[in-house]
Design a protein around this motif. Structure first.
Motif, PDB file in Angstrom:
ATOM      1  N   UNK A  95      23.381   6.959 -43.536  1.00  0.00           N
ATOM      2  CA  UNK A  95      22.352   7.303 -44.521  1.00  0.00           C
ATOM      3  C   UNK A  95      20.999   7.339 -43.833  1.00  0.00           C
ATOM      4  N   UNK A  96      20.353   8.491 -43.883  1.00  0.00           N
ATOM      5  CA  UNK A  96      19.045   8.628 -43.240  1.00  0.00           C
ATOM      6  C   UNK A  96      19.092   8.444 -41.741  1.00  0.00           C
ATOM      7  N   UNK A  97      20.239   8.729 -41.137  1.00  0.00           N
ATOM      8  CA  UNK A  97      20.391   8.554 -39.705  1.00  0.00           C
ATOM      9  C   UNK A  97      20.755   7.144 -39.283  1.00  0.00           C
ATOM     10  N   UNK A  98      20.970   6.240 -40.253  1.00  0.00           N
ATOM     11  CA  UNK A  98      21.232   4.826 -39.970  1.00  0.00           C
ATOM     12  C   UNK A  98      22.617   4.453 -40.512  1.00  0.00           C
ATOM     13  N   UNK A  99      23.373   3.677 -39.744  1.00  0.00           N
ATOM     14  CA  UNK A  99      24.687   3.251 -40.213  1.00  0.00           C
ATOM     15  C   UNK A  99      24.548   2.373 -41.448  1.00  0.00           C
TER      16      UNK A  99
ATOM     17  N   UNK B  72      20.864   3.250 -35.271  1.00  0.00           N
ATOM     18  CA  UNK B  72      20.226   4.548 -35.432  1.00  0.00           C
ATOM     19  C   UNK B  72      18.809   4.450 -35.941  1.00  0.00           C
ATOM     20  N   UNK B  73      18.332   5.524 -36.528  1.00  0.00           N
ATOM     21  CA  UNK B  73      16.962   5.589 -37.021  1.00  0.00           C
ATOM     22  C   UNK B  73      16.712   6.937 -37.659  1.00  0.00           C
ATOM     23  N   UNK B  74      15.467   7.218 -38.068  1.00  0.00           N
ATOM     24  CA  UNK B  74      15.191   8.492 -38.719  1.00  0.00           C
ATOM     25  C   UNK B  74      15.153   9.661 -37.740  1.00  0.00           C
ATOM     26  N   UNK B  75      15.371  10.821 -38.257  1.00  0.00           N
ATOM     27  CA  UNK B  75      15.244  12.092 -37.539  1.00  0.00           C
ATOM     28  C   UNK B  75      16.006  12.090 -36.213  1.00  0.00           C
ATOM     29  N   UNK B  76      15.302  12.236 -35.098  1.00  0.00           N
ATOM     30  CA  UNK B  76      15.976  12.439 -33.811  1.00  0.00           C
ATOM     31  C   UNK B  76      16.506  11.159 -33.185  1.00  0.00           C
ATOM     32  N   UNK B  77      16.250  10.023 -33.824  1.00  0.00           N
ATOM     33  CA  UNK B  77      16.872   8.769 -33.419  1.00  0.00           C
ATOM     34  C   UNK B  77      18.097   8.464 -34.268  1.00  0.00           C
ATOM     35  N   UNK B  78      18.450   9.376 -35.180  1.00  0.00           N
ATOM     36  CA  UNK B  78      19.555   9.149 -36.100  1.00  0.00           C
ATOM     37  C   UNK B  78      20.908   9.159 -35.419  1.00  0.00           C
ATOM     38  N   UNK B  79      21.870   8.524 -36.054  1.00  0.00           N
ATOM     39  CA  UNK B  79      23.219   8.456 -35.512  1.00  0.00           C
ATOM     40  C   UNK B  79      23.771   9.863 -35.264  1.00  0.00           C
ATOM     41  N   UNK B  80      23.585  10.760 -36.224  1.00  0.00           N
ATOM     42  CA  UNK B  80      24.062  12.132 -36.042  1.00  0.00           C
ATOM     43  C   UNK B  80      23.392  12.793 -34.841  1.00  0.00           C
ATOM     44  N   UNK B  81      22.091  12.527 -34.667  1.00  0.00           N
ATOM     45  CA  UNK B  81      21.353  13.143 -33.565  1.00  0.00           C
ATOM     46  C   UNK B  81      21.791  12.606 -32.216  1.00  0.00           C
ATOM     47  N   UNK B  82      22.212  11.341 -32.166  1.00  0.00           N
ATOM     48  CA  UNK B  82      22.713  10.760 -30.919  1.00  0.00           C
ATOM     49  C   UNK B  82      24.107  11.291 -30.597  1.00  0.00           C
ATOM     50  N   UNK B  83      24.959  11.346 -31.611  1.00  0.00           N
ATOM     51  CA  UNK B  83      26.348  11.734 -31.382  1.00  0.00           C
ATOM     52  C   UNK B  83      26.535  13.239 -31.191  1.00  0.00           C
TER      53      UNK B  83
END
Length: 358
Positions: free
Chosen positions: A286-290, A224-235
């Motif tokens: 955390x912060x979009x990152x696993x 993942x990554x921050x903001x729109x690259x985050x895990x939540x944003x992908x899933x």
């Protein structure tokens, strides 16, 4: 009609509930990727309709058929191209059950806005491209992803978290496990209460909503990554593409809004050569990152809109109020068959993020 998602692994779903077939094209898997067709079929069987008194009586075998880009040796499928296509035939359709719905839309369903957007050009029998039938090709992509994730050491699972007011036993957020059962619960006692609610709803000509909880164990730190690259944003878009999903939370989710920071924060500690957390309110992200802790999400499913109980609607042609009682074969609780669907959605999203790191 086609619908797509994914960055490194692109998934395109096509077909409709009462079209000749539904299917999926997957682009981005490395050539010579191998997966077991028998295991994939077993996964699809978990979602298939007509196998339970708690689901629709529409009976479909949901036999997966490779269409292109794949060579099959015994039960082993091997990708020969960057894009592969697989499909499932629709064999048990009754379009006549939906004839009146072209003019009188179902409350709670896509009938009305779809009619305004597409006119009469879209085949809405059985819900068309908005039907839960479209989760079958999603499960093809997800079922393949599950096999590939296992080679990475990642395990996934899901269970029926709740139906109406009946709740299953909770997962251990630090070490989640859910047994694979025909009725996907941890506590069989809780499952019995859920079944009673579903059968009563069906008897009343009604339906009932539910929540599915899904998890992944052994995810590496750093996806993942921050903001729109985050895990939540992908899933999230994959999860919300599942028909009837109306809510989503990760970890403690909405409950965290009731906590103080000192309660919600998960303290770190050292275990061998790994950094772990004492609790898992963050749900592995955390912060979009696993973070390396188990990834946990819950998806809320609304009650099935198609119910036999009389409802108020309108005639679109006459511009008059109408009463509607729906015939046909529908799930009294869509969450029951959505358990493997949520697992599939999580798996393909994780695989997409893993391919980013390769």
């Amino acid at each position: 009609m086609f619908s797509s998602f994914g960055k490194n692994i692109k998934v395109t779903i096509f077909g409709g509930s009462h079209e000749p077939e539904v299917g999926v094209t997957i682009t981005g898997l490395p050539r010579r990727t191998a997966f077991d067709l028998a295991e994939l079929q077993h996964f699809l069987d978990r979602r298939a309709p007509g196998n339970s008194p708690f689901a629709t009586t529409r009976k479909e075998a949901d036999l997966v058929q490779p269409k292109s880009g794949i060579r099959v040796i015994d039960n082993l499928a091997i990708t020969m191209d960057r894009s592969i296509t697989m499909a499932i035939a629709n064999t048990n359709t009754r379009s006549g059950d939906y004839k009146n719905l072209r003019d009188v839309p179902r409350p709670g369903h896509a009938d009305f806005p779809a009619r305004v957007k597409y006119g009469g050009s879209l085949n809405m029998s059985g819900g068309g491209p908005f039907s839960a039938r479209m989760t079958a090709p999603l499960c093809i992509a997800g079922g393949i992803a599950l096999q590939l994730l296992r080679k990475e050491g990642i395990e996934t699972g899901a269970h029926l978290y709740s139906v109406g007011s009946a709740c299953d036993a909770p997962l251990n957020p630090l070490d989640p496990h859910a047994p694979e059962r025909p009725f996907a619960v941890i506590s069989e006692n809780a499952g019995g209460k859920m079944q009673e609610l579903i059968l009563q709803a069906r008897k009343d000509g009604d339906s009932i909503g539910g929540i599915v909880e899904v998890y992944a164990r052994n995810c590496p730190v750093g996806l993942g990554g921050p903001m729109y690259d985050g895990v939540e944003s992908v899933l999230a878009p994959i999860f919300f593409g599942i028909p009837a999903v109306k809510g989503l939370e990760f970890g403690a989710g909405f409950e965290s809004a009731r906590l103080y920071g000192s309660e919600n924060n998960d303290p770190f500690f050292v275990e061998g050569d790994q950094i772990r957390t004492e609790t898992n309110n963050h749900g592995g992200i955390l912060g979009g990152i696993t973070s390396g802790m188990p990834l946990i999400a819950r998806l809320a499913f609304k009650p099935t809109p198609s119910i036999a109980k009389e409802q108020r609607s309108v005639s679109l042609s006459k511009k008059e109020n109408e009463k509607l009682s729906i015939r046909g074969r529908h799930d009294p609780c869509v969450a029951v068959r959505a358990v493997p669907v949520c697992q599939a959605a999580l798996a393909i999203g994780l695989l997409d993020m893993i391919m980013e790191e390769k």
